[in-house]
Design an enzyme around this catalytic site. Structure first.
Site, mmCIF file in Angstrom:
data_model
loop_
_atom_site.group_PDB
_atom_site.id
_atom_site.type_symbol
_atom_site.label_atom_id
_atom_site.label_comp_id
_atom_site.label_asym_id
_atom_site.label_seq_id
_atom_site.Cartn_x
_atom_site.Cartn_y
_atom_site.Cartn_z
ATOM 1 N N PHE A 7 3.831 5.840 1.368
ATOM 2 C CA PHE A 7 5.249 6.028 1.694
ATOM 3 C C PHE A 7 6.141 5.662 0.496
ATOM 4 C CE2 PHE A 7 8.792 3.373 3.751
ATOM 5 C CZ PHE A 7 9.721 4.411 3.673
ATOM 6 N N ASN A 62 -6.577 5.894 -3.151
ATOM 7 C CA ASN A 62 -7.885 6.242 -2.576
ATOM 8 C C ASN A 62 -7.718 6.960 -1.237
ATOM 9 O OD1 ASN A 62 -7.141 4.201 -0.871
ATOM 10 N ND2 ASN A 62 -8.972 2.956 -1.150
ATOM 11 N N TYR A 104 -2.849 -9.509 5.270
ATOM 12 C CA TYR A 104 -1.750 -8.970 4.460
ATOM 13 C C TYR A 104 -0.959 -10.109 3.807
ATOM 14 C CZ TYR A 104 2.272 -5.862 3.488
ATOM 15 O OH TYR A 104 3.269 -5.130 2.888
ATOM 16 N N THR A 163 11.354 -1.297 5.342
ATOM 17 C CA THR A 163 11.908 -0.086 4.731
ATOM 18 C C THR A 163 11.447 1.116 5.546
ATOM 19 O OG1 THR A 163 11.806 -1.164 2.579
ATOM 20 C CG2 THR A 163 12.000 1.224 2.555
#
Ligand code: UDP
Length: 314
Positions: free
Chosen positions: A12, A33, A146, A176
């Site tokens: 994105f 990838n 994460y 975002t």
């Protein structure tokens, strides 16, 4: 500066960055990838002689025989929906992937921009969040693959800066949204818009009182470009996001109205460790970069709804 390497190029944010750097006259080398990226996001650049794409895994040895002036490390799954399914990939792209791209920057003398995140702050205990806050993060929770990898990558980037004088810059990116997100991305804006366009129930997790502050992609890209181009800000961490805060329930109502949908709202259970409030303090970005978001939620959503309408009808 001429040659820029962008990891996560078909994702994105990565795909928008590729477009921006080409417009700004760079030779852009994109790597992805494709485990979460979408090659169709790069369609517009297919015929550009300044765009070069390689399908490759940045956690493996990179066979890139080029001198880069700038490296932007944006590869890695970013939707909480992917963190369980792609737990090891998420950890690796933001640990091994960061190490390998930092080493490449060191070899080629490139400036290095690491895509960090508001997830550094976890479920924050101060509000809004400024860069001095250390965060409230569960190291073994659902989001930890994460959060903790991003925190490790910040530490690693700063270590390269201190030890080797590498010119690193760290944007902490808040929520975002915009075109090039995937229909099945799992994050709140694509979910709500796609559900609304299909007249399906919008799935609000928990009671919907949790908040997020949503930045339109074009504003974010301007901020990243500034962080990448301004001199004498090496070693700095800078929040990038839109400080206008909305509850998730409000967001659901706004999207139903803007799409003219007949959808209703249903509630599903709140995922583990879902941050209750999130809002950036962007004083530093204003002062250091002369940057602030300029797109209102209304017009950003309009563009995003248009994008998903086309996607669904493809
Ligand atoms: N959310 C929701 N319904 C959805 C997807 C997300 O209510 O279909 C909520 C989620 O629980 C969180 C917020 O929206 O509170 C933002 O979620 P997202 O996955 O977009 O990103 P996060 O900010 O949590 O990383």
């Amino acid at each position: 500066m001429k040659n820029v390497l962008i990891t996560g190029a078909s994702g994105f944010i990565g795909s928008h960055l590729c477009e921006k750097f080409i417009q700004e006259g760079f030779e852009v080398y994109g790597i992805d990838n494709l485990i979460t990226g979408d090659i169709n996001n790069l369609d517009k650049l297919k015929d550009s002689p300044s765009f070069h794409f390689k399908e490759d895994d940045i956690t493996m040895d990179l066979d890139l025989k080029l001198n880069f002036d700038l490296i932007l490390h944006f590869a890695g799954p970013a939707s909480p929906d992917d963190f369980l399914r792609l737990s090891l990939e998420t950890l690796k792209s933001n640990s091994l992937g960061t190490l390998k791209t930092l080493e490449l920057a060191q070899c080629t003398g490139a400036r290095y921009v690491f895509a960090s995140t508001s997830e550094i702050y976890g479920d924050p205990l101060i509000h809004p969040q400024d860069e001095s806050y250390w965060g409230n993060v569960n190291p073994i929770g659902r989001r930890s693959v994460y959060n903790e990898a991003k925190r490790f990558s910040e530490a690693l980037s700063i270590a390269f800066h201190q030890k080797y004088n590498l010119d690193v810059r760290i944007p902490r990116i808040f929520n975002t949204y915009g075109p090039n997100m995937k229909v099945d991305d799992g994050r709140v804006i694509p979910n709500f818009i796609v559900q609304a366009l299909k007249d399906e129930s919008l799935t609000v997790y928990g009671n919907g009182s949790q908040t997020r502050s949503l930045c339109y992609i074009n504003d974010l890209v301007e901020g990243i470009f500034k962080i990448s181009s301004i001199d004498n800000i090496d070693g700095q961490v800078i929040n990038l996001g839109n400080p206008e805060e909305h509850s998730i329930m409000d967001l659901a109502r706004i999207i139903i109205k803007k799409t003219g949908s007949n959808s209703d709202i249903i509630h599903k259970s709140l995922p583990q460790d879902d941050p209750r409030r999130r809002c950036p303090d962007i004083t530093r970005a204003r002062n250091v970069l002369g940057w602030q978001p300029i797109t209102m939620l209304d017009s950003g959503l309009e563009e995003t709804i248009k994008f998903f309408r086309n996607k669904i009808n493809e």
